[in-house]
Design a protein around this motif. Structure first.
Motif, short mmCIF file in Angstrom:
data_model
loop_
_atom_site.label_atom_id
_atom_site.label_comp_id
_atom_site.label_asym_id
_atom_site.label_seq_id
_atom_site.Cartn_x
_atom_site.Cartn_y
_atom_site.Cartn_z
N THR A 32 0.82 -1.21 0.00
CA THR A 32 0.00 0.00 0.00
C THR A 32 0.85 1.26 0.00
O THR A 32 0.34 2.35 -0.24
CB THR A 32 -0.93 0.03 1.23
OG1 THR A 32 -0.15 -0.05 2.42
CG2 THR A 32 -1.92 -1.12 1.19
N GLY A 35 4.47 -0.20 -3.21
CA GLY A 35 4.03 -1.18 -4.19
C GLY A 35 5.10 -2.18 -4.59
O GLY A 35 4.86 -3.02 -5.46
N LYS A 197 3.92 0.74 -15.75
CA LYS A 197 3.36 -0.04 -14.66
C LYS A 197 3.00 -1.41 -15.20
O LYS A 197 2.58 -1.55 -16.35
CB LYS A 197 2.10 0.63 -14.08
CG LYS A 197 2.35 1.99 -13.46
CD LYS A 197 1.15 2.44 -12.63
CE LYS A 197 -0.10 2.57 -13.47
NZ LYS A 197 -1.29 2.93 -12.66
N ARG A 218 7.04 7.65 -4.34
CA ARG A 218 5.87 8.54 -4.32
C ARG A 218 6.29 10.00 -4.51
O ARG A 218 5.52 10.81 -4.99
CB ARG A 218 5.11 8.38 -3.01
CG ARG A 218 4.47 7.01 -2.86
CD ARG A 218 3.28 6.83 -3.80
NE ARG A 218 2.88 5.42 -3.88
CZ ARG A 218 3.14 4.63 -4.90
NH1 ARG A 218 3.82 5.07 -5.94
NH2 ARG A 218 2.73 3.38 -4.90
N ASP A 238 -1.43 -3.69 -12.02
CA ASP A 238 -2.70 -2.96 -12.15
C ASP A 238 -3.91 -3.78 -11.70
O ASP A 238 -4.88 -3.23 -11.18
CB ASP A 238 -2.90 -2.53 -13.60
CG ASP A 238 -2.09 -1.30 -13.98
OD1 ASP A 238 -1.34 -0.80 -13.12
OD2 ASP A 238 -2.20 -0.85 -15.14
N GLU A 241 -4.23 -3.63 -7.99
CA GLU A 241 -4.63 -2.27 -7.62
C GLU A 241 -6.13 -2.10 -7.83
O GLU A 241 -6.83 -1.53 -6.97
CB GLU A 241 -3.85 -1.25 -8.46
CG GLU A 241 -4.14 0.19 -8.06
CD GLU A 241 -3.28 1.19 -8.83
OE1 GLU A 241 -2.27 1.64 -8.28
OE2 GLU A 241 -3.64 1.49 -9.99
N GLY A 246 -7.83 0.49 -5.20
CA GLY A 246 -6.80 1.52 -5.13
C GLY A 246 -5.91 1.45 -3.91
O GLY A 246 -4.98 2.26 -3.77
N ARG A 247 -6.15 0.50 -3.03
CA ARG A 247 -5.34 0.40 -1.81
C ARG A 247 -3.93 -0.12 -2.09
O ARG A 247 -2.95 0.40 -1.55
CB ARG A 247 -6.05 -0.49 -0.79
CG ARG A 247 -7.32 0.16 -0.22
CD ARG A 247 -8.22 -0.86 0.47
NE ARG A 247 -9.41 -0.22 1.02
CZ ARG A 247 -10.50 0.10 0.29
NH1 ARG A 247 -10.50 -0.14 -1.02
NH2 ARG A 247 -11.54 0.68 0.86
N LYS A 249 -0.73 -0.56 -4.50
CA LYS A 249 -0.20 0.41 -5.46
C LYS A 249 0.59 -0.26 -6.59
O LYS A 249 1.56 -0.98 -6.35
CB LYS A 249 0.71 1.42 -4.74
CG LYS A 249 0.03 2.19 -3.62
CD LYS A 249 -1.18 2.99 -4.11
CE LYS A 249 -1.78 3.82 -2.98
NZ LYS A 249 -3.01 4.53 -3.43
N SER A 250 0.15 -0.02 -7.80
CA SER A 250 0.90 -0.42 -8.99
C SER A 250 1.84 0.73 -9.35
O SER A 250 1.38 1.83 -9.68
CB SER A 250 -0.07 -0.71 -10.15
OG SER A 250 0.62 -1.09 -11.31
N THR A 251 3.12 0.49 -9.25
CA THR A 251 4.12 1.57 -9.24
C THR A 251 4.96 1.58 -10.52
O THR A 251 5.41 0.53 -10.97
CB THR A 251 5.04 1.40 -8.02
OG1 THR A 251 4.25 1.47 -6.83
CG2 THR A 251 6.12 2.47 -7.98
#
Length: 324
Positions: A32, A35, A197, A218, A238, A241, A246-247, A249-251
């Motif tokens: 979270t 990611g 991503k 971030r 993704d 995610e 949305g919790r 994270k696809s980074t």
């Protein structure tokens, strides 16, 4: 989170382990936050990883004509991906600096599931490396177990019903890409793989000693995973995610090989079964608004839009492209 934590996931293998809950929370904090996480305690012997690495080198050492005979086609996205063959899905036109070899979940020619989805089928295995199939599929099976444990931890951490994620990975579209990145000159622009991503659920990779993988924090900076010997780097894609509202994270991440050495990599991409529809299993976080996606359609569109003369259609899901 501005760093990638290292987590011993051995307690995840036993639900009654005294550190199980603590480890679940560590995984959740990483997934979270940034990611990405480095993991140890998988039970996968380093010797097996090195055998896979040797196979990957041998596959790319096969003569060029033979590799081209096993090149991917529009009808069968398996086999050799020539250097500079694909440009990013963002339409920038700058080819990534790698050659690859694509493998999918191994299914027999006459498997019933092939009647339901054309993405399934047998892989192409280079005759010049006869041990490759056995060694890579052994490694693959071990990663399936690791992915299952991580998905179980995420079910617990997200307070989802047991197996609500894991059941989606029976007869999956999980795949691997074997990769060779030649060294880039210091003045050479572009990327081994451009910033992107991942479009899958979960990616697991044994880091190459040469390095080159960079992860966006971030705050917008780029850092390198500090993964210990025998460990693996894991990241959220993704699909997870979206599942998590949305919790998780696809980074964005990228590869740049300015080491002066050849770099080899073999990431594993966990993708659900072809008929799974991914949609939030929890109320989406404020501002997170993405449509549900059908895994078979999503996967087919990823392969189709990799060809330079193909464009996204109205029903093409977002495929991990980054926007300014």
């Amino acid at each position: 989170m501005e760093r990638i934590p290292t987590i011993d996931i051995a307690p995840l293998m036993q639900e009654n382990h005294p550190d199980h809950g603590k480890t679940v929370q560590q995984v959740m904090d990483a997934c979270t936050g940034i990611g990405f996480l480095s993991i140890t305690g998988t039970g996968i012997p380093s010797e097996l990883v090195e055998r896979v690495r040797a196979c990957v080198r041998a596959i790319f050492d096969v003569d060029e004509a033979s590799k081209w005979q096993q090149a991917i086609t529009r009808e069968n996205y398996r086999g050799y991906i020539p250097m500079g063959f694909f440009t990013p899905n963002d339409g920038s036109g700058h080819a990534d600096k790698y050659e690859g070899y694509k493998l999918h979940h191994e299914v027999a020619e006459d498997a019933p599931i092939r009647r339901d989805c054309a993405l399934y089928g047998p892989n192409l295995w280079p005759a010049e490396v006869p041990d490759a199939q056995g060694i890579i599929l052994e490694y693959w099976a071990r990663l399936d177990q690791v992915a299952d444990s991580l998905l179980g931890a995420l079910e617990t951490g997200l307070e989802l019903p047991s197996d609500s994620l894991r059941n989606a990975f029976r007869d999956p579209l999980t795949n691997m890409t074997l990769l060779h990145y030649p060294p880039q000159a210091p003045e050479d622009g572009g990327y081994g793989i451009h910033p992107h991503k991942d479009t899958d659920a979960l990616t697991i990779i044994a880091p190459d000693p040469v390095g080159g993988l960079e992860v966006q924090t971030r705050g917008g900076g780029w850092i390198t995973p500090d993964c210990p010997n025998g460990g693996f780097v894991v990241n959220i894609g993704d699909m997870l995610e979206l599942w998590s509202g949305g919790r998780l994270k696809s980074t964005p991440h990228r590869v740049v090989n300015r080491s002066g050495k050849e770099r080899y990599s073999f990431p594993y991409f966990a993708v659900p079964r072809h008929d799974v529809v991914v949609s939030p299993l929890l109320p989406p976080l404020p501002g997170f608004d993405r449509p549900s996606v059908h895994c078979g359609h999503w996967s087919a569109e990823i392969w189709r839009t990799n060809w330079s003369d193909e464009t996204a259609a109205e029903d093409t899901p977002e495929l991990g492209t980054l926007h300014d």
